[in-house]
Design an enzyme around this catalytic site. Sequence first.
Site, PDB file in Angstrom:
ATOM      1  N   CYS A 134      -5.972   7.682  -3.668  1.00 18.12           N
ATOM      2  CA  CYS A 134      -6.514   6.335  -3.847  1.00 18.12           C
ATOM      3  C   CYS A 134      -7.530   6.342  -4.985  1.00 18.12           C
ATOM      4  O   CYS A 134      -8.378   7.239  -5.050  1.00 18.12           O
ATOM      5  CB  CYS A 134      -7.176   5.877  -2.554  1.00 18.12           C
ATOM      6  SG  CYS A 134      -7.864   4.223  -2.639  1.00 18.12           S
TER       7      CYS A 134
ATOM      8  N   HIS B 161      -0.252   0.780   1.733  1.00 18.22           N
ATOM      9  CA  HIS B 161      -1.561   1.289   1.304  1.00 18.22           C
ATOM     10  C   HIS B 161      -2.405   0.150   0.725  1.00 18.22           C
ATOM     11  O   HIS B 161      -3.591  -0.002   1.075  1.00 18.22           O
ATOM     12  CB  HIS B 161      -1.329   2.397   0.261  1.00 18.22           C
ATOM     13  CG  HIS B 161      -2.567   2.985  -0.334  1.00 18.22           C
ATOM     14  ND1 HIS B 161      -2.958   4.291  -0.130  1.00 18.22           N
ATOM     15  CD2 HIS B 161      -3.519   2.441  -1.151  1.00 18.22           C
ATOM     16  CE1 HIS B 161      -4.092   4.522  -0.778  1.00 18.22           C
ATOM     17  NE2 HIS B 161      -4.452   3.411  -1.411  1.00 18.22           N
ATOM     18  N   GLU B 162      -1.801  -0.671  -0.159  1.00 26.16           N
ATOM     19  CA  GLU B 162      -2.560  -1.734  -0.831  1.00 26.16           C
ATOM     20  C   GLU B 162      -2.927  -2.859   0.148  1.00 26.16           C
ATOM     21  O   GLU B 162      -4.025  -3.411   0.077  1.00 26.16           O
ATOM     22  CB  GLU B 162      -1.778  -2.295  -2.031  1.00 26.16           C
ATOM     23  CG  GLU B 162      -1.409  -1.273  -3.100  1.00 26.16           C
ATOM     24  CD  GLU B 162      -2.577  -0.429  -3.587  1.00 26.16           C
ATOM     25  OE1 GLU B 162      -3.729  -0.888  -3.543  1.00 26.16           O
ATOM     26  OE2 GLU B 162      -2.330   0.726  -4.001  1.00 26.16           O
TER      27      GLU B 162
ATOM     28  N   HIS C 174      -5.915  -2.086   2.102  1.00 29.49           N
ATOM     29  CA  HIS C 174      -7.163  -2.375   1.382  1.00 29.49           C
ATOM     30  C   HIS C 174      -7.660  -3.786   1.702  1.00 29.49           C
ATOM     31  O   HIS C 174      -8.865  -4.013   1.854  1.00 29.49           O
ATOM     32  CB  HIS C 174      -6.956  -2.271  -0.131  1.00 29.49           C
ATOM     33  CG  HIS C 174      -7.125  -0.880  -0.687  1.00 29.49           C
ATOM     34  ND1 HIS C 174      -8.307  -0.187  -0.582  1.00 29.49           N
ATOM     35  CD2 HIS C 174      -6.271  -0.075  -1.359  1.00 29.49           C
ATOM     36  CE1 HIS C 174      -8.164   1.006  -1.168  1.00 29.49           C
ATOM     37  NE2 HIS C 174      -6.934   1.093  -1.640  1.00 29.49           N
TER      38      HIS C 174
HETATM   39 ZN    ZN Z   1      -6.151   2.777  -2.533  1.00 35.43          ZN
END
Ligand code: ZN
Length: 203
Positions: free
Chosen positions: A144, A187-188, A191
């Site tokens: 990341c 993953h995004e 966030h």
């Molecule tokens: Zn990330």
Amino acid sequence: MNRLSQLGLTAGTLIIMAATGACTRELTFNDAELEIIGTDSTAGIMPLYTVDDPADTSVLNAVSSDLSSEDLKSDYYRILKMRMLATVKDTSNEGVGIAALQVGISKRLVAVQRFDKDGEPFEFYPNIRLLNLSEEKAWGWEGCLSVPGMRDTVLRSKSVVISYIDEKSMVEKRDTVEGFTAVIFQHEIDHLEGILYIERKKL
Ligand SMILES: [Zn+2]
């Protein structure tokens, strides 16, 4: 998500009520966000928020809010996208995906490199959400841009269904994504919920 894993308006000044009253449009970036984005479309790379800084970490752990139709039509949005793209493609710290939160903009916007499409383009997804995650999962390596110098394995669904707003038509669209690109989306989108992959390991 980083490459290592692969291998003039101020907020709220404009409020227009539709005739029906059902649709409120306003610019929702706050003043601090407008200052970060700026008005210079050639400004390029933005400073990344990382877990190395406690103040940055509290931003990274916040939940992002939706963009309004006014946001999506604004020069600020256009400049933000150009600058996020420059940031994720920075050859000295290259990524395969980035969330607006990682440059201090607490909005539901991500850029994902579509490894499942010809030319592997980066594409932007405003107001993105996960509608479905496959039961079938696999462990894979992730890194990341906000967690410098680290990588680790994470268990992710092999395929996902996403929804987002098409910025030209302003209509909601859906897509089914599989493989490594599906991992980037998970993953995004994490966030946007304030979750880093290193925390996902503990969930
Ligand atoms: Zn990330």
